[in-house]
Design a protein around this motif. Sequence first.
Motif, PDB file in Angstrom:
ATOM      1  N   ALA A 169       9.806  82.520  46.030  1.00  0.00           N
ATOM      2  CA  ALA A 169       9.359  83.379  44.920  1.00  0.00           C
ATOM      3  C   ALA A 169      10.502  84.184  44.315  1.00  0.00           C
ATOM      4  O   ALA A 169      10.438  84.570  43.148  1.00  0.00           O
ATOM      5  CB  ALA A 169       8.253  84.313  45.406  1.00  0.00           C
ATOM      6  N   GLN A 170      11.560  84.417  45.069  1.00  0.00           N
ATOM      7  CA  GLN A 170      12.696  85.208  44.578  1.00  0.00           C
ATOM      8  C   GLN A 170      13.726  84.382  43.818  1.00  0.00           C
ATOM      9  O   GLN A 170      14.614  84.955  43.179  1.00  0.00           O
ATOM     10  CB  GLN A 170      13.387  85.889  45.760  1.00  0.00           C
ATOM     11  CG  GLN A 170      12.545  86.911  46.456  1.00  0.00           C
ATOM     12  CD  GLN A 170      13.206  87.406  47.740  1.00  0.00           C
ATOM     13  OE1 GLN A 170      14.421  87.380  47.874  1.00  0.00           O
ATOM     14  NE2 GLN A 170      12.392  87.841  48.677  1.00  0.00           N
ATOM     15  N   GLN A 171      13.624  83.042  43.871  1.00  0.00           N
ATOM     16  CA  GLN A 171      14.665  82.211  43.270  1.00  0.00           C
ATOM     17  C   GLN A 171      14.390  81.967  41.785  1.00  0.00           C
ATOM     18  O   GLN A 171      13.292  81.562  41.413  1.00  0.00           O
ATOM     19  CB  GLN A 171      14.783  80.885  44.019  1.00  0.00           C
ATOM     20  CG  GLN A 171      15.064  81.047  45.502  1.00  0.00           C
ATOM     21  CD  GLN A 171      16.111  82.098  45.816  1.00  0.00           C
ATOM     22  OE1 GLN A 171      17.214  82.076  45.282  1.00  0.00           O
ATOM     23  NE2 GLN A 171      15.746  83.049  46.678  1.00  0.00           N
ATOM     24  N   MET A 229      12.181  79.201  34.491  1.00  0.00           N
ATOM     25  CA  MET A 229      11.050  79.750  33.740  1.00  0.00           C
ATOM     26  C   MET A 229       9.905  80.232  34.631  1.00  0.00           C
ATOM     27  O   MET A 229       8.747  80.216  34.231  1.00  0.00           O
ATOM     28  CB  MET A 229      10.536  78.727  32.723  1.00  0.00           C
ATOM     29  CG  MET A 229      11.605  78.249  31.751  1.00  0.00           C
ATOM     30  SD  MET A 229      11.062  76.944  30.656  1.00  0.00           S
ATOM     31  CE  MET A 229      10.032  77.886  29.524  1.00  0.00           C
ATOM     32  N   ASP A 230      10.200  80.656  35.846  1.00  0.00           N
ATOM     33  CA  ASP A 230       9.169  81.155  36.761  1.00  0.00           C
ATOM     34  C   ASP A 230       8.017  80.167  36.886  1.00  0.00           C
ATOM     35  O   ASP A 230       6.849  80.528  36.848  1.00  0.00           O
ATOM     36  CB  ASP A 230       8.658  82.528  36.299  1.00  0.00           C
ATOM     37  CG  ASP A 230       7.722  83.169  37.321  1.00  0.00           C
ATOM     38  OD1 ASP A 230       7.905  82.958  38.531  1.00  0.00           O
ATOM     39  OD2 ASP A 230       6.776  83.866  36.889  1.00  0.00           O
ATOM     40  N   SER A 231       8.342  78.898  37.027  1.00  0.00           N
ATOM     41  CA  SER A 231       7.329  77.847  36.947  1.00  0.00           C
ATOM     42  C   SER A 231       6.894  77.271  38.283  1.00  0.00           C
ATOM     43  O   SER A 231       6.014  76.411  38.326  1.00  0.00           O
ATOM     44  CB  SER A 231       7.855  76.698  36.069  1.00  0.00           C
ATOM     45  OG  SER A 231       9.053  76.168  36.616  1.00  0.00           O
ATOM     46  N   PHE A 232       7.460  77.702  39.412  1.00  0.00           N
ATOM     47  CA  PHE A 232       7.150  77.122  40.723  1.00  0.00           C
ATOM     48  C   PHE A 232       6.200  78.020  41.501  1.00  0.00           C
ATOM     49  O   PHE A 232       6.352  79.242  41.500  1.00  0.00           O
ATOM     50  CB  PHE A 232       8.442  76.928  41.531  1.00  0.00           C
ATOM     51  CG  PHE A 232       8.252  76.055  42.735  1.00  0.00           C
ATOM     52  CD1 PHE A 232       8.469  74.695  42.645  1.00  0.00           C
ATOM     53  CD2 PHE A 232       7.854  76.583  43.949  1.00  0.00           C
ATOM     54  CE1 PHE A 232       8.286  73.872  43.748  1.00  0.00           C
ATOM     55  CE2 PHE A 232       7.668  75.781  45.053  1.00  0.00           C
ATOM     56  CZ  PHE A 232       7.889  74.421  44.950  1.00  0.00           C
ATOM     57  N   ARG A 233       5.238  77.396  42.201  1.00  0.00           N
ATOM     58  CA  ARG A 233       4.291  78.154  43.018  1.00  0.00           C
ATOM     59  C   ARG A 233       4.034  77.464  44.351  1.00  0.00           C
ATOM     60  O   ARG A 233       3.885  76.240  44.416  1.00  0.00           O
ATOM     61  CB  ARG A 233       2.935  78.314  42.299  1.00  0.00           C
ATOM     62  CG  ARG A 233       2.983  79.109  41.012  1.00  0.00           C
ATOM     63  CD  ARG A 233       3.306  80.573  41.264  1.00  0.00           C
ATOM     64  NE  ARG A 233       3.296  81.367  40.051  1.00  0.00           N
ATOM     65  CZ  ARG A 233       4.354  81.576  39.271  1.00  0.00           C
ATOM     66  NH1 ARG A 233       5.519  81.013  39.548  1.00  0.00           N
ATOM     67  NH2 ARG A 233       4.256  82.339  38.198  1.00  0.00           N
TER      68      ARG A 233
END
Length: 180
Positions: A17-19, A40-44
């Motif tokens: 979450a920090q990467q 783009m903050d696209s990974f979960r």
Amino acid sequence: MADFFDHILDKHADFIAQQPMFFTATACSEGRINLSPKGMDSFRVLTPNLVGYLDVTGSGNETSTHLKHDGRITIMFNSFTRNPLIYRIYGRGRVARVGSAEYQTYASEFPEIPGVRQIVLIEVESVQTSCGYGVPEMEVKAERPTMVRWAESKGEEGVLAYQQEKNVVSIDGLDTGLND
């Protein structure tokens, strides 16, 4: 020294979450290997054994092609901060296309980004941590606004037309599955 796990631990989910970026790697039995940077903050992390990322329209659709024809995928994160770590996720992937029931199931987990093409879902088979001592320390300046501006300027119809022109066949001539 590398360590392997059969699922994502909470401390690893926190690291992920920090990467600000990650890399995807896929291939078929023949043809090119695809290696792509993503942001783009696209990974979960969806569960300890299921992860996904929101895939936006780009110049190609190689990951989708390789998942359709082979299924294997590796995701890599690495820390650029003082505390080095490389984190790899190995698994089998599939694509949830915009409008599908599976897409609807997971879409709320991700930010709304103009130009979205699909969600890439990965069933985690194993994960690996390694030192990352050779990775430089770096600072993120900012997210690039170019992709979002491009999609907004095209509008939904324009993005779909672009996908039909550029994302239906891979660079190796294989069906990407975009119209499945």
